[in-house]
Write a protein that holds these residues in place. Structure first.
Motif, PDB file in Angstrom:
ATOM      1  N   ALA A 137       0.739  -1.450   0.138  1.00 16.34           N
ATOM      2  CA  ALA A 137       0.007   0.004  -0.027  1.00 16.34           C
ATOM      3  C   ALA A 137       0.966   1.312   0.029  1.00 16.34           C
ATOM      4  O   ALA A 137       0.364   2.232  -0.437  1.00 16.34           O
ATOM      5  N   THR A 138       1.876   1.141   0.482  1.00 10.89           N
ATOM      6  CA  THR A 138       2.852   2.412   0.673  1.00 10.89           C
ATOM      7  C   THR A 138       4.245   2.146   0.378  1.00 10.89           C
ATOM      8  O   THR A 138       4.688   0.840  -0.044  1.00 10.89           O
ATOM      9  N   GLU A 139       4.902   3.315   0.043  1.00 11.09           N
ATOM     10  CA  GLU A 139       6.453   2.990  -0.228  1.00 11.09           C
ATOM     11  C   GLU A 139       7.216   2.495   0.848  1.00 11.09           C
ATOM     12  O   GLU A 139       8.128   1.538   0.262  1.00 11.09           O
ATOM     13  N   ALA A 140       6.773   2.563   2.257  1.00  6.92           N
ATOM     14  CA  ALA A 140       7.592   2.068   3.100  1.00  6.92           C
ATOM     15  C   ALA A 140       7.286   0.202   3.006  1.00  6.92           C
ATOM     16  O   ALA A 140       8.055  -0.392   3.329  1.00  6.92           O
ATOM     17  N   ASP A 141       6.004  -0.066   2.514  1.00  9.06           N
ATOM     18  CA  ASP A 141       5.838  -1.289   2.366  1.00  9.06           C
ATOM     19  C   ASP A 141       6.577  -1.802   1.450  1.00  9.06           C
ATOM     20  O   ASP A 141       7.091  -3.218   1.403  1.00  9.06           O
ATOM     21  N   PHE A 142       6.707  -1.111   0.345  1.00  7.81           N
ATOM     22  CA  PHE A 142       7.761  -1.673  -0.818  1.00  7.81           C
ATOM     23  C   PHE A 142       8.921  -1.883  -0.566  1.00  7.81           C
ATOM     24  O   PHE A 142       9.603  -2.841  -0.652  1.00  7.81           O
ATOM     25  N   GLN A 143       9.421  -0.863   0.226  1.00  7.24           N
ATOM     26  CA  GLN A 143      10.977  -0.836   1.108  1.00  7.24           C
ATOM     27  C   GLN A 143      10.973  -2.030   1.762  1.00  7.24           C
ATOM     28  O   GLN A 143      11.982  -2.789   1.783  1.00  7.24           O
ATOM     29  N   ARG A 144      10.004  -2.560   2.614  1.00  9.27           N
ATOM     30  CA  ARG A 144      10.411  -3.561   3.551  1.00  9.27           C
ATOM     31  C   ARG A 144      10.373  -4.815   2.964  1.00  9.27           C
ATOM     32  O   ARG A 144      11.075  -5.646   3.062  1.00  9.27           O
ATOM     33  N   LEU A 145       9.544  -4.822   1.481  1.00 10.08           N
ATOM     34  CA  LEU A 145       9.512  -6.179   0.950  1.00 10.08           C
ATOM     35  C   LEU A 145      10.654  -6.423   0.109  1.00 10.08           C
ATOM     36  O   LEU A 145      11.385  -7.361   0.207  1.00 10.08           O
ATOM     37  N   ALA A 146      11.509  -5.251  -0.313  1.00  6.26           N
ATOM     38  CA  ALA A 146      12.681  -5.269  -0.985  1.00  6.26           C
ATOM     39  C   ALA A 146      13.878  -5.725  -0.180  1.00  6.26           C
ATOM     40  O   ALA A 146      14.767  -6.352  -0.328  1.00  6.26           O
ATOM     41  N   HIS A 147      13.565  -5.019   1.180  1.00  7.02           N
ATOM     42  CA  HIS A 147      14.697  -5.403   2.013  1.00  7.02           C
ATOM     43  C   HIS A 147      14.852  -6.836   2.367  1.00  7.02           C
ATOM     44  O   HIS A 147      15.767  -7.618   2.755  1.00  7.02           O
ATOM     45  N   ALA A 148      13.510  -7.610   2.632  1.00 10.33           N
ATOM     46  CA  ALA A 148      13.621  -8.732   2.816  1.00 10.33           C
ATOM     47  C   ALA A 148      14.089  -9.827   1.678  1.00 10.33           C
ATOM     48  O   ALA A 148      14.702 -10.741   2.054  1.00 10.33           O
ATOM     49  N   PHE A 149      13.805  -9.206   0.487  1.00 13.83           N
ATOM     50  CA  PHE A 149      14.393 -10.101  -0.609  1.00 13.83           C
ATOM     51  C   PHE A 149      15.883  -9.829  -0.577  1.00 13.83           C
ATOM     52  O   PHE A 149      16.597 -10.950  -0.691  1.00 13.83           O
ATOM     53  N   ASN A 150      16.525  -8.687  -0.306  1.00 11.93           N
ATOM     54  CA  ASN A 150      17.853  -8.601  -0.040  1.00 11.93           C
ATOM     55  C   ASN A 150      18.360  -9.741   0.874  1.00 11.93           C
ATOM     56  O   ASN A 150      19.512 -10.155   0.641  1.00 11.93           O
ATOM     57  N   ASP A 151      17.822  -9.804   2.185  1.00 13.43           N
ATOM     58  CA  ASP A 151      18.242 -10.735   3.136  1.00 13.43           C
ATOM     59  C   ASP A 151      18.013 -11.975   2.698  1.00 13.43           C
ATOM     60  O   ASP A 151      18.997 -12.795   2.917  1.00 13.43           O
ATOM     61  N   TYR A 152      17.058 -12.480   1.806  1.00 11.03           N
ATOM     62  CA  TYR A 152      16.838 -13.716   1.366  1.00 11.03           C
ATOM     63  C   TYR A 152      18.228 -14.004   0.597  1.00 11.03           C
ATOM     64  O   TYR A 152      18.639 -15.046   0.520  1.00 11.03           O
ATOM     65  N   ARG A 153      18.694 -13.219  -0.489  1.00 12.11           N
ATOM     66  CA  ARG A 153      19.693 -13.493  -1.173  1.00 12.11           C
ATOM     67  C   ARG A 153      21.033 -13.924  -0.359  1.00 12.11           C
ATOM     68  O   ARG A 153      21.833 -14.603  -0.821  1.00 12.11           O
ATOM     69  N   LYS A 154      21.064 -13.283   0.774  1.00  6.90           N
ATOM     70  CA  LYS A 154      22.249 -13.346   1.737  1.00  6.90           C
ATOM     71  C   LYS A 154      22.231 -14.558   2.511  1.00  6.90           C
ATOM     72  O   LYS A 154      23.363 -14.974   2.768  1.00  6.90           O
TER      73      LYS A 154
END
Length: 330
Positions: free
Chosen positions: A310-327
């Protein structure tokens, strides 16, 4: 009971994360709800009446002469199989699982079909069920092809049932305006586009005789007075419709780009969700859930559906989670 998205309370209990800390992307419901109108006391105190303007507002919105309001399109999905003698029903799969389940429970033989096999099977079918755009794949079938299928089915008294639950964002692709043709039934969902799934409202578009039969089967007062008031106000708010269409399209494109940048390009989707097919679906679902991000997991094939943040903060949260997943070590 079949599995569905939106089971947030179960996730709260399973993962021990407080409800307000979750990012729930598990359902294809617009994350921006339409404004709730003032609901007069009489809507709560009196039995609902059919001449309050809801049907007229819905008919104008769907560009038809008549509609039947129901308690969510799920009510029609469960009732329609009881309006035909037992027969052979083709369901274009994969799709919303309640369709096949409803026809099976009513004693019909259900055949799960794929796009290339529909034309070969039409003449043996009594009913063909299509979700358009499809849930969960987002695949859309052109109106011309759907109407050609209907014409073939109608030659032997068959039905084409089209569930257009996710088409409000692209209304030009709807065949609802053709639903007065005998044997053509179109279901429309209110809650997804308007972001108000909790009110449980849907509409059936079909010829008069079938709508009358369905209304008799469902009985009186199937839609509550407050829901009728709310639904009418939302259906008439044309400016809000255009705003919702625009922001859903933008968010869906942004979500698609986010998934692609994360190394998981979506296989499909529409303006209310994106669909990802991956052998890592179960692992990714669990990883996200442990971080308070709820996705919709499917097993056949292994895949995930992502609702719109719903928000840019939500998009950022999802993006950060993917970054963590790749690590994470494989």
């Amino acid at each position: 009971m079949l599995e569905h998205g939106g089971r947030l309370q179960r996730a709260v209990q399973q993962y021990g994360i407080a409800r307000e800390q979750w990012l729930d992307l598990s359902s294809g419901i617009a994350p921006w709800s339409f404004a709730i109108p003032d609901i007069p006391l009489c809507a709560w105190a009196r039995l609902p009446e059919a001449d309050d303007g809801l049907e007229q507002a819905a008919a104008a919105y769907y560009r038809v002469k008549q509609v039947l309001p129901v308690a969510g399109s799920q009510a029609a999905i469960q009732a329609l199989p009881h309006l035909r003698a037992r027969g052979t029903v083709g369901v274009l799969s994969p799709c919303y699982a309640e369709h096949a389940e409803g026809w099976r429970r009513a004693g019909h033989q259900v055949i799960e079909l794929h796009g290339e096999s529909v034309d070969d099977q039409l003449d043996r079918l009594d009913v063909l069920v299509v979700v358009n755009p499809n849930n969960p794949t987002g695949c859309r079938i052109d109106a011309e092809r759907l109407l050609a299928w209907h014409a073939r089915l109608a030659q032997h008294g068959g039905w084409l049932l089209v569930d257009e639950a996710f088409i409000d964002n692209t209304p030009a692709h709807s065949i609802g305006a053709q639903a007065e043709r005998p044997g053509l039934i179109v279901l429309r969902s209110f809650g997804k586009f308007f972001g108000l799934a909790g009110v449980r409202l849907g509409f059936v578009l079909a010829e008069t005789t079938l709508l009358q039969r369905l209304a008799e089967l469902l009985g009186p007062w199937t839609v509550s007075g407050p829901t009728r008031t709310l639904g009418q106000a939302c259906l008439l708010d044309r400016a809000a419709h255009q705003q919702q269409i625009a922001r859903c399209a933008a968010a869906s494109q942004q979500l698609s780009a986010l998934l692609s940048n994360a190394g998981f390009p979506p296989r499909g989707g529409c303006d209310l969700f994106q669909y990802l097919v991956t052998d890592e679906a179960e692992q990714l679902h669990e990883f996200m859930a442990k971080r308070g991000i709820l996705l919709r997991l499917f097993s056949q094939p292994a895949s995930l559906r992502f609702g719109l943040p719903a928000t840019e903060a939500d998009f950022q949260r999802l993006a950060h989670a993917f970054n963590d997943y790749r690590k994470e070590p494989s």
